[in-house]
Design a protein around this motif. Structure first.
Motif, PDB file in Angstrom:
ATOM      1  N   LEU A   1     -15.496  25.876  19.039  1.00 39.93           N
ATOM      2  CA  LEU A   1     -15.471  25.749  17.273  1.00 39.93           C
ATOM      3  C   LEU A   1     -15.161  24.217  16.891  1.00 39.93           C
ATOM      4  O   LEU A   1     -15.996  23.979  15.930  1.00 39.93           O
ATOM      5  N   ALA A   2     -14.458  23.747  17.421  1.00 33.58           N
ATOM      6  CA  ALA A   2     -14.274  22.214  17.109  1.00 33.58           C
ATOM      7  C   ALA A   2     -15.334  21.363  17.352  1.00 33.58           C
ATOM      8  O   ALA A   2     -15.929  20.614  16.660  1.00 33.58           O
ATOM      9  N   LEU A   3     -16.257  21.632  18.640  1.00 35.70           N
ATOM     10  CA  LEU A   3     -17.269  21.038  18.858  1.00 35.70           C
ATOM     11  C   LEU A   3     -18.735  21.028  17.742  1.00 35.70           C
ATOM     12  O   LEU A   3     -19.183  20.238  17.404  1.00 35.70           O
ATOM     13  N   CYS A   4     -18.576  22.459  17.336  1.00 32.84           N
ATOM     14  CA  CYS A   4     -19.425  22.968  16.324  1.00 32.84           C
ATOM     15  C   CYS A   4     -19.184  22.113  15.073  1.00 32.84           C
ATOM     16  O   CYS A   4     -20.199  21.356  14.336  1.00 32.84           O
ATOM     17  N   PHE A   5     -17.946  22.254  14.622  1.00 35.53           N
ATOM     18  CA  PHE A   5     -17.626  21.405  13.362  1.00 35.53           C
ATOM     19  C   PHE A   5     -17.998  19.987  13.311  1.00 35.53           C
ATOM     20  O   PHE A   5     -18.461  19.422  12.455  1.00 35.53           O
ATOM     21  N   VAL A   6     -17.369  19.338  14.597  1.00 39.45           N
ATOM     22  CA  VAL A   6     -17.623  17.879  14.568  1.00 39.45           C
ATOM     23  C   VAL A   6     -19.058  17.453  14.817  1.00 39.45           C
ATOM     24  O   VAL A   6     -19.512  16.549  14.162  1.00 39.45           O
ATOM     25  N   GLY A   7     -19.843  18.415  15.469  1.00 38.88           N
ATOM     26  CA  GLY A   7     -21.308  18.365  15.400  1.00 38.88           C
ATOM     27  C   GLY A   7     -21.884  18.241  14.070  1.00 38.88           C
ATOM     28  O   GLY A   7     -22.793  17.636  13.753  1.00 38.88           O
TER      29      GLY A   7
ATOM     30  N   MET B   1     -15.487  20.029  27.769  1.00 44.35           N
ATOM     31  CA  MET B   1     -15.473  20.262  26.322  1.00 44.35           C
ATOM     32  C   MET B   1     -14.875  18.951  25.618  1.00 44.35           C
ATOM     33  O   MET B   1     -15.326  18.652  24.488  1.00 44.35           O
ATOM     34  N   LEU B   2     -13.632  18.731  26.139  1.00 42.51           N
ATOM     35  CA  LEU B   2     -12.992  17.500  25.467  1.00 42.51           C
ATOM     36  C   LEU B   2     -13.681  16.177  25.419  1.00 42.51           C
ATOM     37  O   LEU B   2     -13.699  15.494  24.427  1.00 42.51           O
ATOM     38  N   LEU B   3     -14.463  15.903  26.561  1.00 41.79           N
ATOM     39  CA  LEU B   3     -15.276  14.900  26.501  1.00 41.79           C
ATOM     40  C   LEU B   3     -16.573  15.033  25.520  1.00 41.79           C
ATOM     41  O   LEU B   3     -16.687  13.949  24.935  1.00 41.79           O
ATOM     42  N   MET B   4     -17.008  16.321  25.543  1.00 39.54           N
ATOM     43  CA  MET B   4     -18.097  16.336  24.529  1.00 39.54           C
ATOM     44  C   MET B   4     -17.785  16.030  23.082  1.00 39.54           C
ATOM     45  O   MET B   4     -18.558  15.372  22.265  1.00 39.54           O
ATOM     46  N   ILE B   5     -16.363  16.733  22.697  1.00 40.93           N
ATOM     47  CA  ILE B   5     -16.046  16.488  21.399  1.00 40.93           C
ATOM     48  C   ILE B   5     -15.893  15.109  20.987  1.00 40.93           C
ATOM     49  O   ILE B   5     -16.103  14.604  19.976  1.00 40.93           O
TER      50      ILE B   5
ATOM     51  N   VAL C   1     -17.624  12.883  18.076  1.00 45.81           N
ATOM     52  CA  VAL C   1     -16.734  12.128  17.268  1.00 45.81           C
ATOM     53  C   VAL C   1     -17.087  10.668  17.185  1.00 45.81           C
ATOM     54  O   VAL C   1     -17.106  10.267  16.182  1.00 45.81           O
ATOM     55  N   LEU C   2     -17.349  10.259  18.371  1.00 46.63           N
ATOM     56  CA  LEU C   2     -17.506   8.594  18.314  1.00 46.63           C
ATOM     57  C   LEU C   2     -19.052   8.346  17.362  1.00 46.63           C
ATOM     58  O   LEU C   2     -19.313   7.549  16.780  1.00 46.63           O
ATOM     59  N   TYR C   3     -19.834   9.561  17.839  1.00 49.34           N
ATOM     60  CA  TYR C   3     -21.208   9.198  17.234  1.00 49.34           C
ATOM     61  C   TYR C   3     -21.268   9.430  15.738  1.00 49.34           C
ATOM     62  O   TYR C   3     -21.722   8.701  15.029  1.00 49.34           O
ATOM     63  N   GLY C   4     -20.267  10.496  15.254  1.00 51.15           N
ATOM     64  CA  GLY C   4     -20.244  10.481  13.656  1.00 51.15           C
ATOM     65  C   GLY C   4     -19.442   9.364  13.298  1.00 51.15           C
ATOM     66  O   GLY C   4     -19.826   8.994  12.064  1.00 51.15           O
ATOM     67  N   ALA C   5     -18.562   8.851  13.983  1.00 50.49           N
ATOM     68  CA  ALA C   5     -17.804   7.738  13.461  1.00 50.49           C
ATOM     69  C   ALA C   5     -18.758   6.407  12.978  1.00 50.49           C
ATOM     70  O   ALA C   5     -18.560   5.937  12.227  1.00 50.49           O
ATOM     71  N   VAL C   6     -19.765   6.300  14.014  1.00 51.12           N
ATOM     72  CA  VAL C   6     -20.746   5.383  13.789  1.00 51.12           C
ATOM     73  C   VAL C   6     -21.255   5.447  12.376  1.00 51.12           C
ATOM     74  O   VAL C   6     -21.183   4.461  11.501  1.00 51.12           O
ATOM     75  N   PHE C   7     -21.690   6.432  12.005  1.00 52.14           N
ATOM     76  CA  PHE C   7     -22.451   6.966  10.941  1.00 52.14           C
ATOM     77  C   PHE C   7     -21.423   6.883   9.494  1.00 52.14           C
ATOM     78  O   PHE C   7     -21.861   6.487   8.549  1.00 52.14           O
TER      79      PHE C   7
END
Length: 270
Positions: A161-167, A241-245, A249-255
């Motif tokens: 769920l956390a991965l889907c949310f941050v994605g 899973m934690l690595l993907m999250i 998060v880093l991907y989103g942080a850039v934008f």
């Protein structure tokens, strides 16, 4: 103030999304009636009506999914980048709060859209025996996972769920960043925004490819694989899973940084 901004966003977007969900459910009921008797009848008009209802259901699914993205982009565009931006920028709230409010609300609507599509498909295929059997099978799978993995199963579910949310949030922020960059230009702002979006896509793909080549050249991928092998099965799944999250998060942080910077320093509302 973040809560107030989110309430305002939910009211504004709910006027569009909730009627769409209602239409989706109505077409699902019509498609269900079709599959349970309107097709393959001796009356051609009923066959045609059945085909139209099934087509309407498919169009409704596509429309709801597309509109969830359109509404997300439109709210950011009209609220911050057009004339309303003069008012929004004078409110006693920070740019961070405004961006977070829109990203969170959009992510919630994305999740609601997925749930509504699943519900509509269940309504369309509704049969008491079939649905009860499906839920029984799901219950058995959940019970087996819980019995075997104990708390690990619930932890993996929460991580998913956390991965889907941050994605979803990262996807919103990529659109926001492109719009913010495009609207820093004096002319042809939407054209610049579209160009910025595809430029971001290209740069991220290039960066991903470069990291893969770097990991292969330096042997980092082998090192990571060997490190993961030292974990037990469930521990390895949690680590992955934690690595993907973290990566998302880093991907989103850039934008996020790009969006906030251009809204604060480069926004051109002229």
């Amino acid at each position: 103030m973040l809560i107030k901004l989110m309430k305002h966003e939910f009211r504004a977007t709910g006027r569009i999304m909730l009627p769409l969900y209602l239409v989706l459910l109505v077409t699902a009921v019509g498609a269900n009636a079709t599959t349970r008797g309107l097709l393959s009848t001796q009356y051609r008009i009923l066959d045609m009506l059945g085909v139209l209802l099934v087509a309407a259901f498919g169009i409704a699914i596509i429309s709801v999914c597309v509109m969830s993205i359109v509404v997300m982009v439109e709210r950011f565009y009209k609220n911050l980048l057009q004339n309303e931006g003069y008012l929004m920028m004078t409110l006693p709230v920070s740019v961070h709060q405004q961006v977070w409010a829109k990203a969170i609300v959009s992510t919630v609507w994305f999740a609601a859209t997925v749930l509504m599509v699943i519900l509509a498909c269940l309504v369309m295929a509704y049969d008491v025996g079939l649905v009860s059997e499906m839920f029984r099978a799901i219950g058995e799978v959940v019970n087996q996972l819980t019995a075997y993995y104990a708390l690990n199963g619930m932890a993996l579910f929460l991580e998913l769920l956390a991965l889907c949310f941050v994605g979803c949030a990262a996807m919103c922020l990529q659109f926001y960043a492109a719009l913010a960059v495009g609207h820093s230009r004096p002319n042809h702002k939407m054209a610049w925004s579209v160009g910025a979006f595809f430029l971001f896509q290209f740069l991220m793909q290039m960066l991903t490819s470069a990291l893969i080549i770097f990991a292969d050249f330096t042997g980092l991928d082998v090192l990571l694989s060997n490190s993961m092998m030292h974990f037990q099965d469930m521990a390895a799944m949690h680590a992955a899973m934690l690595l993907m999250i973290l990566l998302v998060v880093l991907y989103g942080a850039v934008f996020y940084v790009i969006t906030v910077y251009f809204l604060k320093n480069k926004l051109n509302l002229e």
